[in-house]
Motif scaffolding. Structure first.
Motif, PDB file in Angstrom:
ATOM      1  N   LYS A 298      -8.622  -1.265   0.405  1.00  0.00           N
ATOM      2  CA  LYS A 298      -7.630  -2.310   0.672  1.00  0.00           C
ATOM      3  C   LYS A 298      -7.257  -2.334   2.153  1.00  0.00           C
ATOM      4  O   LYS A 298      -7.048  -3.419   2.723  1.00  0.00           O
ATOM      5  CB  LYS A 298      -6.385  -2.090  -0.188  1.00  0.00           C
ATOM      6  N   CYS A 299      -7.179  -1.184   2.803  1.00  0.00           N
ATOM      7  CA  CYS A 299      -6.899  -1.144   4.241  1.00  0.00           C
ATOM      8  C   CYS A 299      -8.013  -1.819   5.033  1.00  0.00           C
ATOM      9  O   CYS A 299      -7.758  -2.583   5.978  1.00  0.00           O
ATOM     10  CB  CYS A 299      -6.744   0.297   4.712  1.00  0.00           C
TER      11      CYS A 299
ATOM     12  N   MET B  89      -6.970   2.665  -1.780  1.00  0.00           N
ATOM     13  CA  MET B  89      -6.167   2.393  -0.587  1.00  0.00           C
ATOM     14  C   MET B  89      -7.052   2.195   0.636  1.00  0.00           C
ATOM     15  O   MET B  89      -6.774   1.318   1.472  1.00  0.00           O
ATOM     16  CB  MET B  89      -5.175   3.532  -0.347  1.00  0.00           C
TER      17      MET B  89
ATOM     18  N   ALA C  61      -3.525  -2.008  -6.776  1.00  0.00           N
ATOM     19  CA  ALA C  61      -4.106  -2.152  -5.446  1.00  0.00           C
ATOM     20  C   ALA C  61      -4.543  -3.591  -5.184  1.00  0.00           C
ATOM     21  O   ALA C  61      -4.436  -4.085  -4.065  1.00  0.00           O
ATOM     22  CB  ALA C  61      -5.301  -1.205  -5.296  1.00  0.00           C
TER      23      ALA C  61
ATOM     24  N   LEU D  25       0.829  -1.208   0.000  1.00  0.00           N
ATOM     25  CA  LEU D  25       0.000   0.000   0.000  1.00  0.00           C
ATOM     26  C   LEU D  25       0.862   1.255   0.000  1.00  0.00           C
ATOM     27  O   LEU D  25       0.607   2.202  -0.753  1.00  0.00           O
ATOM     28  CB  LEU D  25      -0.910   0.000   1.232  1.00  0.00           C
TER      29      LEU D  25
END
Length: 333
Positions: free
Chosen positions: A320-321, A317, A172, A10
């Motif tokens: 994905k976090c 992001m 990503a 990331l």
């Protein structure tokens, strides 16, 4: 350990995006996409010699082209990153960051389109035609000033999806190896995906695979651009209206997705008939001509490009976090 690599990926994406915004694509630096182009060229020459020059032979050769180019373009960067992380976690992170930077092309797209702006503004129509010929596939020698501007704005809109948001999404999802897989297909489509005598069968699989890989990213890009147009104070309501109405006004299932948002946000009409290799190709128009397109629309298109890229990075992001946080909470690696 996997958790650390996940979140370093990331950070590498964010850092790579930052490098792209600052450095762009200097001509003196070697670029891996050029290596992919070279691989496509030599593989095409080899396969054309190997397979018969029939429709079926060229179609099968095109299948092998896709297999060879995508495998090499994916496995090589994956192996490099694996080796780099084995040597040092920081070496791996630096290499991953550089690869993310090389896959994205936000500043390069802005720079190339602004060359058209500067040529038209300072040197006139002939210079503008020459500058736009470097970024479009159509014939440009007879374009009017309006035609040059339209072609530039259309290129910015289309490449916002397949030059920035789509590769960013694949980065990503699975890092640079996935990003280079996408770029290899996208590059093949730009080199062999033509519907002419030479590539009608040879480039068909590459073109169809590019359509598949861009199907969801192009639509995601459209909605992200609508949101971004609102942040910029552009006509986001019209952008949404034209997107829903005209996003299929193109032979490609994906190209008009972002062109329609751009047309609506700017309040101009894009697309329409164009000349390719001396032949007029009939095309539907995209958007309503609420006003004539003007030179400053290139700058407005680039503003939407930049805002859309930043919004996309934050969205991808964040998702994905959230996914990583949930997965690592359930299954601590």
């Amino acid at each position: 350990m996997f958790k650390m690599y996940y979140f370093l990926g990331l950070l590498a994406l964010a850092a790579g995006y930052g490098l792209d915004m600052v450095i762009g694509d200097p001509r003196f630096l070697w670029h891996p996409i050029r290596a992919i182009g070279w691989l496509i060229t030599i593989t095409e020459k080899f396969l054309r010699k190997l397979f018969p020059k029939t429709d079926k032979g060229e179609f099968i050769a095109g299948i092998f082209l896709v297999i060879i180019v995508t495998i090499l373009s994916t496995v090589f960067p994956l192996a490099l990153i694996f080796i780099a992380y084995k040597i040092s976690i920081w070496l791996g992170f630096i290499l991953e960051t550089i690869m993310c930077y090389q896959i994205l092309a936000t500043k390069a797209l802005k720079d190339e389109s602004m060359k058209v702006y500067e040529a038209l503004n300072k040197e006139g129509l002939d210079a503008g035609r020459k500058a736009v010929s470097m970024i479009v596939g159509r014939d440009t020698e007879n374009l009017s000033k309006e035609g040059v501007i339209k072609a530039t704005v259309e290129t910015i809109a289309e490449n916002t999806a397949d030059g920035i948001i789509a590769p960013m999404l694949y980065l990503a999802i699975a890092g640079p190896a996935c990003g280079f897989f996408y770029k290899s297909v996208n590059t093949m489509d730009s080199m062999v995906g033509y519907k002419n005598d030479k590539y009608m069968y040879f480039g068909r699989v590459a073109a169809k695979l590019d359509d598949v890989l861009n199907f969801f990213p192009a639509r995601i890009a459209g909605w992200l651009m609508i949101f971004s147009s609102r942040l910029l104070g552009l006509n986001y309501k019209n952008a949404k209206k034209i997107f829903l109405r005209d996003r299929f006004n193109h032979a490609s299932p994906n190209s008009a997705q972002t062109e329609s948002v751009m047309a609506g946000a700017l309040g101009v009409e894009l697309a329409g008939d164009a000349v390719y290799f001396g032949k007029v190709v009939k095309k539907k128009t995209i958007g309503d001509k609420l006003r004539p397109i003007v030179l400053s629309d290139i700058k407005r298109a680039n503003a939407l490009l930049y805002m859309s890229s930043a919004v996309s990075l934050l969205v991808f992001m964040s998702i994905k976090c959230l996914i990583g946080g949930f997965v690592f909470h359930i299954i601590p690696f």
